[in-house]
Design an enzyme around this catalytic site. Sequence first.
Site, PDB file in Angstrom:
ATOM      1  NE  ARG A  15       7.094 -37.030  13.278  1.00 26.90           N
ATOM      2  CZ  ARG A  15       7.601 -36.549  14.417  1.00 26.90           C
ATOM      3  NH1 ARG A  15       8.886 -36.294  14.530  1.00 26.90           N
ATOM      4  NH2 ARG A  15       6.812 -36.330  15.448  1.00 26.90           N
ATOM      5  CE1 TYR A  39       8.237 -38.719 -12.788  1.00 26.31           C
ATOM      6  CE2 TYR A  39       8.500 -37.268 -10.902  1.00 26.31           C
ATOM      7  CZ  TYR A  39       7.767 -38.198 -11.596  1.00 26.31           C
ATOM      8  OH  TYR A  39       6.566 -38.607 -11.104  1.00 26.31           O
ATOM      9  CG  ASP A  63      16.337 -39.264 -10.247  1.00 25.99           C
ATOM     10  OD1 ASP A  63      16.370 -40.512 -10.138  1.00 25.99           O
ATOM     11  OD2 ASP A  63      15.273 -38.622 -10.256  1.00 25.99           O
ATOM     12  CE  LYS A 106       8.369 -44.014 -10.666  1.00 26.97           C
ATOM     13  NZ  LYS A 106       9.102 -42.772 -10.919  1.00 26.97           N
TER      14      LYS A 106
HETATM   15  C1  LIG Z   1       9.046 -41.427 -10.510  1.00 29.53           C
HETATM   16  C2  LIG Z   1      10.295 -40.630 -10.501  1.00 29.53           C
HETATM   17  C3  LIG Z   1      10.546 -39.682  -9.506  1.00 29.53           C
HETATM   18  C4  LIG Z   1       9.530 -39.340  -8.429  1.00 29.53           C
HETATM   19  O1  LIG Z   1       9.340 -40.407  -7.561  1.00 29.53           O
HETATM   20  P1  LIG Z   1       7.949 -40.713  -6.802  1.00 29.53           P
HETATM   21  O2  LIG Z   1       8.254 -41.967  -6.081  1.00 29.53           O
HETATM   22  O3  LIG Z   1       6.896 -40.840  -7.845  1.00 29.53           O
HETATM   23  O4  LIG Z   1       7.707 -39.549  -5.906  1.00 29.53           O
HETATM   24  C5  LIG Z   1      11.753 -39.021  -9.538  1.00 29.53           C
HETATM   25  N1  LIG Z   1      12.667 -39.259 -10.504  1.00 29.53           N
HETATM   26  C6  LIG Z   1      12.450 -40.152 -11.481  1.00 29.53           C
HETATM   27  C7  LIG Z   1      13.501 -40.381 -12.515  1.00 29.53           C
HETATM   28  C8  LIG Z   1      11.272 -40.874 -11.510  1.00 29.53           C
HETATM   29  O5  LIG Z   1      11.045 -41.741 -12.501  1.00 29.53           O
END
Ligand SMILES: *Cc1c(COP(=O)(O)O)cnc(C)c1O
Length: 393
Positions: A60, A113, A185, A210
């Site tokens: 951790r 998101y 983000d 992603k």
């Molecule tokens: C998918 C996504 C998230 C969240 O991420 P997870 O890995 O699903 O928790 C945050 N911001 C954007 C732009 C995303 O596409």
Amino acid sequence: MNASNTDGADGASGAFDTRAIHAGQAFDPTTGAVIPPIYQTSTFVQDGIGGLRGGYEYNRSANPTRSALQAQLASLEGAAHGFSFASGLAAEDALLRAAMRPGDHIVLGNDVYGGTHRLISKILGEWGIEITTVEMGDLDAVGAAIRPSTKVLWVETPSNPLMKITNIASLAQLGHDRGLLVVVDNTFATPALQTPLALGADVVVHSTTKYLGGHSDVLGGAVLLRDDELAEKVGFIQFAAGAVSAPLDAWLTTRGIKTLSVRMQRHSENAQAIAEHLAGHPAIERVYYPGLPDHPGHDIASTQMSRFGGMVSLALAAGPTAARTLAESTHLFQLAESLGGVESLIGYPPEMTHASVRGTELAVPENVVRLSVGIEDVADLIADLDDALDGLG
Ligand SMILES: *Cc1c(COP(=O)(O)O)cnc(C)c1O
């Protein structure tokens, strides 16, 4: 805090494509294995009490596979510190809890998101965080939304799913004039196309699920930043709350990142071709893609992105039913949540990614479908979309 938890020593030098492959990825000194091993272990033997080898104690707090990913990510975003998490939302949660206190206020893009909005409004809201959503590209509106208690400006550019573009440098300037932390983000663009810290932002967050992972086979998230004090707090939450990346997940993400640049090139080329093709299609009312010259954010995107990415949204001229039908009738574009993998996906945001904000001011138009354009042959992808559009009658 363990030095191996963040970047610094192990970052390769050189251009982006070189660092993507080498930063944090030194070969295994014991065996010479070119690929650093997956340290699938929960704990580490000590040479006498407190005698840690390389600072490793317990999974951790730190794991070499995770350290390698964190160094790689920090290098690519130009950050001093990188932290990887079990998901994008876990990364966001750690950052927000490190940066905010009860009574603090955050200004959020009105098209972030849905899960980010849900995390802040439904979970952190219970702990006293206040939220205002605003059109982030409109700096006057952002300025007007700032209160004495505001601590953070949070933006996605390109945004999801309408591909709105915010000028990161201008937003960072505004935020810093008002003493705020500016968070981007960068999930849609990735550091291969856009590096927010170089444009003045303070923190980058990612859903590495992603494009960074890139193969739809692993969940993860990251926080990348320069400030030592905030990094210490994020690192403490990562350790003390424990939403860390598992070793295999970190390793898969690292492997994906090595091909990020070539994938983003092909994603962008395919998306551009599809956007241009569909812009003239009678069934399509509007194509949302920043690479099209008539996109309202095209000029800003051209200055802050090296390419326009793989996400394209379409508004169907015939309305919501046509949008739902299209999402259910393509073949190569598979109907699924998520984005950023090598395979193409299609989604219907109002009932999928953005279901949690349906009926709120963050709702997405009901005639919109979102494409995550993969790296398949673009002629096959276009034929798939054309067939499905013809089938709408
Ligand atoms: C998918 C996504 C998230 C969240 O991420 P997870 O890995 O699903 O928790 C945050 N911001 C954007 C732009 C995303 O596409």
